[in-house]
Design a protein around this motif. Structure first.
Motif, mmCIF file in Angstrom:
data_model
loop_
_atom_site.group_PDB
_atom_site.id
_atom_site.type_symbol
_atom_site.label_atom_id
_atom_site.label_comp_id
_atom_site.label_asym_id
_atom_site.label_seq_id
_atom_site.Cartn_x
_atom_site.Cartn_y
_atom_site.Cartn_z
ATOM 1 N N SER A 141 0.820 -1.218 0.000
ATOM 2 C CA SER A 141 0.000 0.000 0.000
ATOM 3 C C SER A 141 0.851 1.264 0.000
ATOM 4 N N ASN A 142 2.075 1.194 0.544
ATOM 5 C CA ASN A 142 2.976 2.349 0.613
ATOM 6 C C ASN A 142 2.356 3.545 1.331
ATOM 7 N N GLN A 143 1.404 3.275 2.232
ATOM 8 C CA GLN A 143 0.744 4.374 2.946
ATOM 9 C C GLN A 143 1.097 4.412 4.433
ATOM 10 N N LEU A 144 1.813 3.395 4.900
ATOM 11 C CA LEU A 144 2.244 3.341 6.292
ATOM 12 C C LEU A 144 3.304 2.276 6.422
ATOM 13 N N SER A 145 3.998 2.271 7.553
ATOM 14 C CA SER A 145 4.978 1.224 7.795
ATOM 15 C C SER A 145 4.261 0.002 8.356
ATOM 16 N N ALA A 146 4.379 -1.116 7.659
ATOM 17 C CA ALA A 146 3.722 -2.336 8.126
ATOM 18 C C ALA A 146 4.273 -2.792 9.465
ATOM 19 N N ASN A 147 5.471 -2.340 9.827
ATOM 20 C CA ASN A 147 6.060 -2.711 11.113
ATOM 21 C C ASN A 147 5.327 -2.078 12.288
ATOM 22 N N HIS A 148 4.485 -1.097 12.017
ATOM 23 C CA HIS A 148 3.734 -0.451 13.094
ATOM 24 C C HIS A 148 2.405 -1.151 13.375
ATOM 25 N N ILE A 149 2.088 -2.157 12.572
ATOM 26 C CA ILE A 149 0.830 -2.892 12.728
ATOM 27 C C ILE A 149 1.128 -4.358 13.029
ATOM 28 N N LYS A 150 0.549 -4.877 14.088
ATOM 29 C CA LYS A 150 0.680 -6.302 14.405
ATOM 30 C C LYS A 150 -0.592 -6.996 13.941
ATOM 31 N N VAL A 151 -0.427 -7.995 13.093
ATOM 32 C CA VAL A 151 -1.565 -8.702 12.484
ATOM 33 C C VAL A 151 -1.622 -10.125 13.023
ATOM 34 N N PHE A 152 -2.796 -10.523 13.489
ATOM 35 C CA PHE A 152 -2.977 -11.908 13.925
ATOM 36 C C PHE A 152 -4.346 -12.370 13.448
ATOM 37 N N THR A 153 -4.414 -13.614 12.971
ATOM 38 C CA THR A 153 -5.660 -14.146 12.422
ATOM 39 C C THR A 153 -6.072 -15.415 13.155
ATOM 40 N N GLU A 154 -7.340 -15.499 13.487
ATOM 41 C CA GLU A 154 -7.910 -16.684 14.147
ATOM 42 C C GLU A 154 -9.283 -16.943 13.550
ATOM 43 N N ARG A 155 -9.459 -18.145 12.991
ATOM 44 C CA ARG A 155 -10.724 -18.529 12.355
ATOM 45 C C ARG A 155 -11.144 -17.520 11.283
ATOM 46 N N ALA A 156 -10.152 -17.038 10.540
ATOM 47 C CA ALA A 156 -10.326 -16.070 9.439
ATOM 48 C C ALA A 156 -10.742 -14.683 9.920
ATOM 49 N N ILE A 157 -10.705 -14.458 11.222
ATOM 50 C CA ILE A 157 -10.937 -13.123 11.785
ATOM 51 C C ILE A 157 -9.580 -12.467 11.987
ATOM 52 N N VAL A 158 -9.387 -11.300 11.408
ATOM 53 C CA VAL A 158 -8.104 -10.600 11.498
ATOM 54 C C VAL A 158 -8.148 -9.582 12.631
ATOM 55 N N TYR A 159 -7.159 -9.670 13.506
ATOM 56 C CA TYR A 159 -7.021 -8.738 14.627
ATOM 57 C C TYR A 159 -5.833 -7.819 14.349
ATOM 58 N N LEU A 160 -6.046 -6.531 14.542
ATOM 59 C CA LEU A 160 -5.005 -5.546 14.285
ATOM 60 C C LEU A 160 -4.634 -4.843 15.584
ATOM 61 N N MET A 161 -3.345 -4.795 15.883
ATOM 62 C CA MET A 161 -2.850 -4.078 17.050
ATOM 63 C C MET A 161 -1.727 -3.160 16.598
ATOM 64 N N GLY A 162 -1.454 -2.128 17.376
ATOM 65 C CA GLY A 162 -0.380 -1.212 17.022
ATOM 66 C C GLY A 162 -0.581 0.142 17.659
ATOM 67 N N ILE A 163 0.396 0.999 17.483
ATOM 68 C CA ILE A 163 0.314 2.398 17.921
ATOM 69 C C ILE A 163 0.312 3.228 16.648
ATOM 70 N N VAL A 164 -0.820 3.845 16.328
ATOM 71 C CA VAL A 164 -0.997 4.456 15.015
ATOM 72 C C VAL A 164 -1.760 5.776 15.100
ATOM 73 N N THR A 165 -1.708 6.507 13.994
ATOM 74 C CA THR A 165 -2.553 7.687 13.850
ATOM 75 C C THR A 165 -3.911 7.231 13.317
ATOM 76 N N GLU A 166 -4.871 8.142 13.316
ATOM 77 C CA GLU A 166 -6.197 7.798 12.797
ATOM 78 C C GLU A 166 -6.118 7.421 11.324
ATOM 79 N N ARG A 167 -5.297 8.128 10.572
ATOM 80 C CA ARG A 167 -5.156 7.821 9.143
ATOM 81 C C ARG A 167 -4.570 6.431 8.955
#
Length: 220
Positions: A141-167
C-alpha cells in the motif's frame, strides 16, 4: 513481476510456520523476526521485551483443568493482551482471562476466545496465510509502515494491534477487510494524535522519521 514473486514466496513461507514450530526452536524463529522489526517499532525496547515475556507467561497461565480442551493464543502489544482461540465453555474463558489479568504490567485484556472445539491444523495454517497476505498488502500500500501494525488471524478473523494515527488505522482496516479470505476485522489498535505519534517517532527513530526539507529552486 519479481516483487510479486517475492511477496508470494514470503507469504507461503510464513504460512508453513505453524508446522515448523514443533521442529525449530521458538527462540530462533522469534529472535530473527524480533531483531528485524524492533528497530522500526514504536514501542520502546523495554516494552517489547515485556510484551514477549507477557505472552510467554500467559501461555503458561491456562488453568490445568481447561488445558485439554483449550487452544489459546496470547498476543501482547504495548502491555495490552489479546486472547484468541477456542475453549470449552464460558467458565473456562473467564478463568483464562482472570489469570492473564494477574500478570504484572498488563494494562488491558481483550478476550476473544471462542466457545467450541479446537481449530484444526489446516485452519491454523489458513489463518497464518491470511495474516501473511494482509502484511504483504500493507507493505504494497505504501501508505504506512507495516512494522507499526501487528496482524494476527484466528478462524479467518483478522485482529489488528499497534500504535498508530487515525489515518494509519483507517488504511490498515481498509487493507485487512478487503483481503481475500477475511471474514471479519477486529480493530484493537491504539489511536493517538498525529502530534503524539510524531513525538514517539522522533524519540524512537531520531532524524530518520523526519524527511529532509526540499532545497529551494531558482529559475534562470
Amino acid at each position: 513481476m519479481q516483487k510479486t514473486k517475492l511477496t508470494l514466496a514470503a507469504a507461503a513461507f510464513i504460512a508453513t510456520l505453524p508446522f515448523l514450530q514443533g521442529c525449530v526452536p521458538a527462540v530462533i524463529v522469534g529472535g530473527v523476526a524480533a531483531g528485524a522489526v524492533s528497530i522500526h517499532d514504536r514501542r520502546s525496547t523495554g516494552v517489547q521485551t515485556d510484551d514477549e515475556s507477557t505472552e510467554w507467561k500467559a501461555s503458561l497461565s491456562v488453568p490445568k483443568q481447561y488445558k485439554e480442551y483449550t487452544h489459546a493464543n496470547f498476543t501482547s502489544f504495548n502491555r495490552r493482551v489479546l486472547i484468541t482461540g477456542e475453549t470449552s465453555n464460558d467458565e473456562a474463558k473467564a478463568a483464562i482471562e482472570a489469570e492473564v489479568r494477574k500478570i504484572e504490567g498488563v494494562r488491558d485484556v481483550y478476550n476473544e476466545l471462542g466457545i467450541g472445539p479446537m481449530s484444526s491444523l489446516g485452519s491454523r495454517s489458513t489463518d497464518a496465510y491470511i495474516s501473511s497476505k494482509v502484511k504483504a498488502r500493507l507493505v504494497d500500500s505504501n501508505q504506512l509502515s507495516a512494522n507499526h501494525i501487528k496482524v494476527f488471524t484466528e478462524r479467518a478473523i483478522v485482529y489488528l494491534m499497534g500504535i498508530v494515527t487515525e489515518r494509519e488505522a483507517k488504511v490498515a482496516v481498509a487493507v485487512a477487510r478487503t483481503t481475500a479470505g477475511v471474514v471479519k476485522v477486529v480493530n484493537a489498535m491504539e489511536v493517538l494524535s498525529d502530534e503524539d505519534v510524531r513525538r514517539i517517532d522522533e524519540r524512537t527513530f531520531g532524524s530518520r522519521s523526519t524527511p529532509p526539507q526540499s532545497a529551494p529552486v531558482e529559475n534562470r
